[in-house]
Design a protein around this motif. Structure first.
Motif, PDB file in Angstrom:
ATOM      1  N   THR A  71       0.812  -1.217   0.000  1.00  0.00           N
ATOM      2  CA  THR A  71       0.000   0.000   0.000  1.00  0.00           C
ATOM      3  C   THR A  71       0.843   1.264   0.000  1.00  0.00           C
ATOM      4  N   GLN A  77      -1.985  -5.109   1.798  1.00  0.00           N
ATOM      5  CA  GLN A  77      -3.414  -5.410   1.821  1.00  0.00           C
ATOM      6  C   GLN A  77      -3.670  -6.755   1.148  1.00  0.00           C
ATOM      7  N   ARG A  79      -6.227  -9.140  -0.757  1.00  0.00           N
ATOM      8  CA  ARG A  79      -7.430  -8.959  -1.570  1.00  0.00           C
ATOM      9  C   ARG A  79      -8.036 -10.317  -1.931  1.00  0.00           C
ATOM     10  N   GLU A  80      -9.346 -10.300  -2.211  1.00  0.00           N
ATOM     11  CA  GLU A  80     -10.025 -11.532  -2.620  1.00  0.00           C
ATOM     12  C   GLU A  80      -9.366 -12.123  -3.864  1.00  0.00           C
ATOM     13  N   ASP A  82      -6.271 -11.986  -4.680  1.00  0.00           N
ATOM     14  CA  ASP A  82      -5.021 -12.650  -4.295  1.00  0.00           C
ATOM     15  C   ASP A  82      -5.287 -14.064  -3.791  1.00  0.00           C
ATOM     16  N   ILE A 223     -10.315  -8.360   4.410  1.00  0.00           N
ATOM     17  CA  ILE A 223      -9.936  -8.747   3.052  1.00  0.00           C
ATOM     18  C   ILE A 223     -10.514  -7.681   2.125  1.00  0.00           C
ATOM     19  N   TYR A 224      -9.669  -7.042   1.366  1.00  0.00           N
ATOM     20  CA  TYR A 224     -10.130  -5.986   0.465  1.00  0.00           C
ATOM     21  C   TYR A 224     -10.606  -6.599  -0.851  1.00  0.00           C
ATOM     22  N   ASN A 225     -11.504  -5.895  -1.507  1.00  0.00           N
ATOM     23  CA  ASN A 225     -12.048  -6.373  -2.779  1.00  0.00           C
ATOM     24  C   ASN A 225     -12.313  -5.183  -3.702  1.00  0.00           C
ATOM     25  N   PRO A 226     -11.235  -4.577  -4.197  1.00  0.00           N
ATOM     26  CA  PRO A 226     -11.396  -3.382  -5.034  1.00  0.00           C
ATOM     27  C   PRO A 226     -11.951  -3.721  -6.410  1.00  0.00           C
ATOM     28  N   THR A 229     -14.175  -6.235  -8.832  1.00  0.00           N
ATOM     29  CA  THR A 229     -14.261  -7.119  -7.673  1.00  0.00           C
ATOM     30  C   THR A 229     -14.123  -8.587  -8.080  1.00  0.00           C
TER      31      THR A 229
END
Length: 240
Positions: A71, A77, A79-80, A82, A223-226, A229
């Protein structure tokens, strides 16, 4: 010549006849050779499959302990996408035993950190992700340790996961997370696919676990999901 003498003469000729000895030995010995050979091949295949499944568990735990995006704030971070990439890697390098077709794999994040809604470090199973078609007792992870499908999806107390003061794992073999860090815990349950059916081995389920401490300074809040998505591989889904 009497019948008795003829039979006696024929018997003596048959006893001295050695022309078919090799064929007779082959016919009598081949079933034993096939049986012992098949058993040896099956046991060797079972041993190799055990080794492979244990390595798949360790490889996935190691991969999941490293994934994340920097970051720029000295934290990574998760992520989903990943997590899905790590599971896809598992699919590819375990395709020779069809691990996700005949098995069930559960990835858990055991964390011992202080979240924004905590007053001190709390050890909890923050989230779980799964892959594999097999279901039911012996394949799905212990339901008592399941944090729920929404766990870890945001940074609120409602998705904090499940408290695990004793850690995670099989009875007598529980894993604890270090203070201010986390452990990726992988459980693999796989129905062994024998070469010769149940002739030499009974139906066998292989069970292996692996745990690796998270390598980088991970952002454990969620868990981030930018955008765009990714679809979370939550444990209510059964896919190969």
């Amino acid at each position: 010549m009497s019948v008795r003498k003829r039979l006696a003469r024929l018997g003596r000729r048959f006893w001295r006849d050695a022309r078919a000895v090799s064929a007779m030995e082959f016919a009598l010995g081949m079933p034993l050779v096939l049986a012992f050979g098949g058993y040896g091949i099956e046991i060797c295949n079972l041993a190799v499959t055990n080794m492979r499944v244990s390595q798949y568990a360790l490889q996935l735990a190691d991969n999941a302990s490293r994934i994340g995006v920097n970051t720029g704030l000295a934290t990574y971070q998760l992520r989903e996408g990943d997590i899905n990439d790590a599971l896809q890697g598992l699919r590819l390098f375990s395709s020779n035993v069809k691990l996700t077709t005949y098995g069930r794999i559960t990835v858990s994040s055991l964390e011992n950190v202080e979240q924004s809604y905590d007053d001190d470090n709390v050890q909890r199973i923050h989230w779980q992700r799964c892959v594999g078609l097999k279901s039911g007792a012996g394949f799905d992870a212990d339901s008592a340790q399941a944090p729920g499908t929404s766990a870890g999806s945001d940074g609120t107390s409602s998705t904090a996961g499940k408290s695990a003061p004793d850690g995670i794992g099989d009875a007598g073999q529980k894993v604890q997370a270090p203070d201010n860090s986390g452990v990726i815990y992988v459980e693999v349950n796989y129905q062994y696919q024998p070469l010769f059916g149940t002739v030499f081995v009974a139906p066998t389920k292989l069970h292996y676990v692996a745990s690796v401490i998270v390598r980088d300074k991970r952002d454990f809040s969620q868990i981030y999901n930018p955008t765009p998505t990714a679809s979370p591989s939550t444990c209510n889904k059964y896919t190969a």
